[in-house]
Design a protein around this motif. Structure first.
Motif, PDB file in Angstrom:
ATOM      1  N   GLN A 104      52.029   9.602  11.204  1.00  0.00           N
ATOM      2  CA  GLN A 104      51.178  10.245  12.207  1.00  0.00           C
ATOM      3  C   GLN A 104      49.732  10.294  11.745  1.00  0.00           C
ATOM      4  O   GLN A 104      48.804  10.109  12.541  1.00  0.00           O
ATOM      5  N   ARG A 148      59.467   7.535  17.531  1.00  0.00           N
ATOM      6  CA  ARG A 148      60.758   7.908  18.119  1.00  0.00           C
ATOM      7  C   ARG A 148      61.685   6.724  18.330  1.00  0.00           C
ATOM      8  O   ARG A 148      62.908   6.865  18.295  1.00  0.00           O
ATOM      9  N   ASP A 202      53.670   8.601  19.174  1.00  0.00           N
ATOM     10  CA  ASP A 202      54.997   9.221  19.276  1.00  0.00           C
ATOM     11  C   ASP A 202      56.078   8.210  19.670  1.00  0.00           C
ATOM     12  O   ASP A 202      57.170   8.225  19.091  1.00  0.00           O
TER      13      ASP A 202
END
Length: 298
Positions: free
Chosen positions: A208, A218, A214
């Protein structure tokens, strides 16, 4: 589009490495998913096989259409034309009154019929509708009652209705069981992905900081859950296949006691694909819920 495929292929590779890196955990998870899914899958397969066995033992349900005793050859021909044009009909056969009399005599009623001066039996048609839906039977019988020169229609579908009700109850029970076990498997995948996120917390934090989005973070977890579920689906197929092999000979012997020839069949390619796809979906669903729940705080 090329970049999208590349990102998913990269995520698949990452998920596969995770699965291979923990072989014991992967095997145990696949066994849990597979054994759980083999229960509803095997139950549904057993119901379909039992349905085929019962049809073979009990024969094809039929409707008997008895004509008026005064009906002549033109009336019989008119009824036959109606039957030929009937789309819901699978087959039919004409039973003349003389043949009906011979059948009764062969059944041991010759002494009783010998005292009669004339043949009291009418001509009849024995028809078999397509499929075994009781509604089709009832609709066809109702229309046959309105045909000219038809005196009586006998509907032989009581056992069909009972069979459909029993099989429908069994399928409902299997679907409920599949839903409950599916919910349990989602929880299993949820906890597995949660542990994955906890063990990779620092790695995720570094990604990050380096600007990883994201979806990028994921995606491997989604594929991990989906692949783990698919492996469980394959285990379920193997378990069902072993069950079919174990029960094949006992089922053949049971069918022979009823004078039927029957072999227990395994899942076809459509059912096999459905089981694997359903297991993969459950794995993906558990992973998606876990990721949305726990990754936000990673």
């Amino acid at each position: 589009m090329i970049n999208w495929f590349y990102l998913h292929l990269r995520a698949i590779g990452h998920a596969l490495r995770r699965l291979v890196a923990q072989p014991l955990g992967t095997l145990l998870s696949a066994l849990v998913v597979g054994i759980a899914l083999s229960l509803p899958g095997g139950g549904y397969l057993l119901l379909d096989n039992v349905s085929s066995l019962v049809r073979g033992v009990s024969g094809t349900p039929e409707i008997s259409v008895f004509l008026d005793t005064a009906a002549g050859a033109p009336d019989v021909a008119a009824i036959e034309e109606r039957l030929k044009a009937e789309p819901a009909l699978a087959s039919y056969r004409f039973v003349p009154r003389d043949e009906g009399l011979r059948q009764l005599e062969a059944a041991g009623l010759g002494d009783v019929l010998g005292g009669l001066k004339a043949n009291p039996l009418p001509d009849a048609f024995v028809i078999a509708p397509r499929g075994e839906d009781p509604a089709v039977f009832a609709d066809l019988a109702e229309r046959a009652r309105g045909w000219p020169r038809v005196a009586h229609v006998q509907l032989d579908s009581a056992w069909v209705e009972r069979l459909h009700a029993l099989l429908g109850l069994g399928r409902s029970a299997v679907l409920i069981l599949a839903g409950l076990l599916g919910f349990a498997l989602v929880i299993v995948t949820f906890n597995t992905i949660r542990l994955q996120i906890l063990t990779q917390r620092q790695e995720i934090a570094v990604s990050q900081l380096l600007g990883a989005t994201d979806p990028f973070i994921r995606r491997p977890f989604y594929w991990f859950g989906g692949l783990q579920g698919a492996l469980g689906g394959l285990v379920a197929l193997g378990t069902v296949w072993l069950g079919v092999q174990a029960l094949a000979q006992p089922v053949v012997r049971l069918a022979e006691t009823y004078g039927a020839v029957f072999q227990l069949g395994g899942p076809d390619w459509r059912a096999s694909l459905a089981i694997v796809a359903f297991a993969a979906f459950l794995g993906w669903l558990g992973a998606a819920i876990s990721v949305r729940r726990h990754l936000a705080g990673a």
